[in-house]
Scaffold this motif. Structure first.
Motif, PDB file in Angstrom:
ATOM      1  N   LYS A 201      97.572   6.987   7.654  1.00 21.86           N
ATOM      2  CA  LYS A 201      98.906   7.320   8.152  1.00 21.86           C
ATOM      3  C   LYS A 201      99.943   7.195   7.034  1.00 21.86           C
ATOM      4  O   LYS A 201     100.826   8.049   6.873  1.00 21.86           O
ATOM      5  N   ALA A 202      99.822   6.133   6.210  1.00 18.68           N
ATOM      6  CA  ALA A 202     100.791   5.894   5.145  1.00 18.68           C
ATOM      7  C   ALA A 202     100.710   6.961   4.058  1.00 18.68           C
ATOM      8  O   ALA A 202     101.730   7.385   3.514  1.00 18.68           O
ATOM      9  N   LYS A 203      99.493   7.399   3.745  1.00 20.91           N
ATOM     10  CA  LYS A 203      99.319   8.328   2.624  1.00 20.91           C
ATOM     11  C   LYS A 203      99.436   9.800   3.011  1.00 20.91           C
ATOM     12  O   LYS A 203      99.769  10.640   2.179  1.00 20.91           O
ATOM     13  N   THR A 204      99.151  10.128   4.269  1.00 18.75           N
ATOM     14  CA  THR A 204      99.160  11.541   4.674  1.00 18.75           C
ATOM     15  C   THR A 204     100.261  11.864   5.673  1.00 18.75           C
ATOM     16  O   THR A 204     100.581  13.042   5.873  1.00 18.75           O
ATOM     17  N   GLY A 205     100.783  10.835   6.325  1.00 14.31           N
ATOM     18  CA  GLY A 205     101.771  11.071   7.373  1.00 14.31           C
ATOM     19  C   GLY A 205     101.148  11.518   8.688  1.00 14.31           C
ATOM     20  O   GLY A 205     101.847  11.758   9.665  1.00 14.31           O
ATOM     21  N   LYS A 206      99.811  11.589   8.736  1.00 11.48           N
ATOM     22  CA  LYS A 206      99.112  12.025   9.941  1.00 11.48           C
ATOM     23  C   LYS A 206      98.505  10.823  10.669  1.00 11.48           C
ATOM     24  O   LYS A 206      98.328   9.743  10.078  1.00 11.48           O
TER      25      LYS A 206
END
Length: 449
Positions: A175-180
């Protein structure tokens, strides 16, 4: 004259020319699924040529909890109908399924069933169903998002979390690295409760026990509190869940397939592969399947699947026609020219559409693998086995069927528990479970006693 059996309790007489009409459900729609429709019509033509005393009558009706009981009560069920394991007890208890033990024994199916499947399809020593496929929930990954988050090994294969704590860490990193969304977890339509169950088992939860002939709710417990706190942490500690509070199975698959979510617990079978590609546009090379992580009590997963039933009161000639049809289509353990042709045609179609064909069956309902079918699979394999290796090897996994009574009602209550801890970071987990267990006991279990 042709024989068409009136379903559910009405027996028909056998006509003089012994011509049988067999009504078969779940037929593909000509307009929405033209390729599947054409394939099934070809199978119908081949079957009728090989069995001139039987006519197949297609029926596009598919099982749903909303439509089944009215259809059954009106004696309108097809002569062969396809249902999930989850609904077996309701159908059998209502008297709408034919006891087919005699035929299962006669045709050798009973002795060839895998032991865990035999237990699932037997009720009070009788068999009411022919299993079609089975699965144990696994963890499906979107490789694209795992690569973006740096969670693949030196060969590009997904690093699957081994524990639930690690799942939370991985999901938060994604979530932190891709925003997904790192981990897709459903919340509505009983899906949240269904997904929560194997997690709770892995934390040591007992949902119910039978005492002195009565069922007692047991999930207001420290073990279930720990499991629900894990769901709470996914939201408030790891920030790994979707902002959408209303996710069901359809939305979950859509998120995974469209690169909006990285991990999703599901049935990793052929129908899932088909839908991921056909319905949601996922590429075969973006899919990978591993095991559900291990909890404090071990690694537990939930078994499910689908099977065929025949309505109660069906004439013997129609029952035997149904077994011929299922055998011709390759549903059973018996391999023959027709079943292999059908399988090969399917594999060819999957390859053309870019749907994964794995070189062995993901989960079998029979004791022994189908040798010729497996050889065909290897011929048409179009994915890397290593993307499925962890799931297929299935090491150190405890497989459980659904809870024995009032399971759908339990799922609905657990949906509410999941929603409560995702909505409120200060939610009182102990009180939430105490209220849910009391509700389950008073409004459902006590009504059984």
């Amino acid at each position: 004259m042709m024989l068409s059996v009136a379903s559910c309790g009405q027996k028909a007489s056998v006509p003089t020319d012994d011509k049988v009409v067999l009504h078969v459900d779940s037929w593909p729609d000509k307009d929405s699924a033209p390729a599947d429709y054409e394939r099934m019509m070809n199978i119908k033509a081949d079957f009728e040529a090989a069995n001139p005393d039987i006519t197949i009558e297609p029926d596009t009706w598919r099982f749903s909890t909303d439509s089944f009981l009215p259809k059954a009560a009106a004696n309108q069920l097809p002569d062969v109908f396809y249902i999930p394991f989850t609904e077996v007890d309701k159908v059998v208890d209502a008297g709408y399924a034919e006891d087919i033990t005699k035929y299962m024994d006669e045709y050798g199916y009973t002795e060839n069933l895998a032991d865990n499947i035999k237990e699932l399809v037997t009720r009070d020593g009788k068999i009411y169903m022919v299993p079609s496929n089975a699965y144990a929930l696994g963890l499906m990954a979107n490789k694209t998002l795992f690569k973006e988050a740096g969670l693949v090994d030196e060969n590009g294969y997904v690093k699957y979390p081994k524990t639930f704590e690690e799942l939370g860490e991985f999901a938060g990193q994604i979530k932190a690295k891709t925003g997904k969304t790192g981990f897709i977890f459903p919340t509505v339509k009983n899906c949240g409760g269904w997904h929560f169950m194997p997690i709770a088992w892995s934390f040591g939860t007992k949902f119910m026990e039978e005492e002195d002939g009565k069922w007692v709710a047991r999930f207001a417990s420290p073990e279930c509190e720990a499991a629900l706190n894990f769901i709470k942490d996914l939201k408030w500690k790891y920030d790994a869940l979707s902002d959408n509070m209303f996710i069901d199975n359809n939305e979950g698959f859509k998120m995974l397939a469209s690169d909006q979510g990285a991990m999703w617990m599901c049935d990793p079978g052929q129908s899932t592969f088909n839908n991921n590609v056909r319905k949601y546009g996922m590429t075969k090379d973006a899919m990978s399947v591993g095991l559900i992580p291990e909890g404090p009590a071990g690694r537990y997963t939930l078994m499910g699947g689908s099977l065929y039933m025949i309505p109660s009161g069906t004439d013997e000639s129609v029952i035997r026609a149904a077994f011929k049809w299922l055998e011709f289509r390759g549903v059973t353990y018996k391999e023959n020219e027709s079943s292999l042709k059908i399988a090969e045609d399917q594999f060819k179609q999957y390859v053309e559409e870019g749907i994964p064909v794995v070189d062995r069956e993901m989960f079998s309902v029979w004791k022994n693998p189908l040798e010729k079918n497996t050889a065909l699979r290897k011929q048409y394999t179009n994915v890397d086995f290593n993307d499925y290796k962890e799931y297929i090897e299935f090491k150190d996994v405890n497989i459980k069927p659904e809870e024995p009574v009032c399971c759908q009602e339990l799922y609905a209550l657990l949906d509410n528990c999941v929603q409560a801890v995702i909505e409120n970071k200060d939610a009182d987990v102990k009180q939430i479970l105490a209220d849910a267990a009391n509700d389950f006991q008073v409004n459902y279990l006590d009504n059984l006693n």
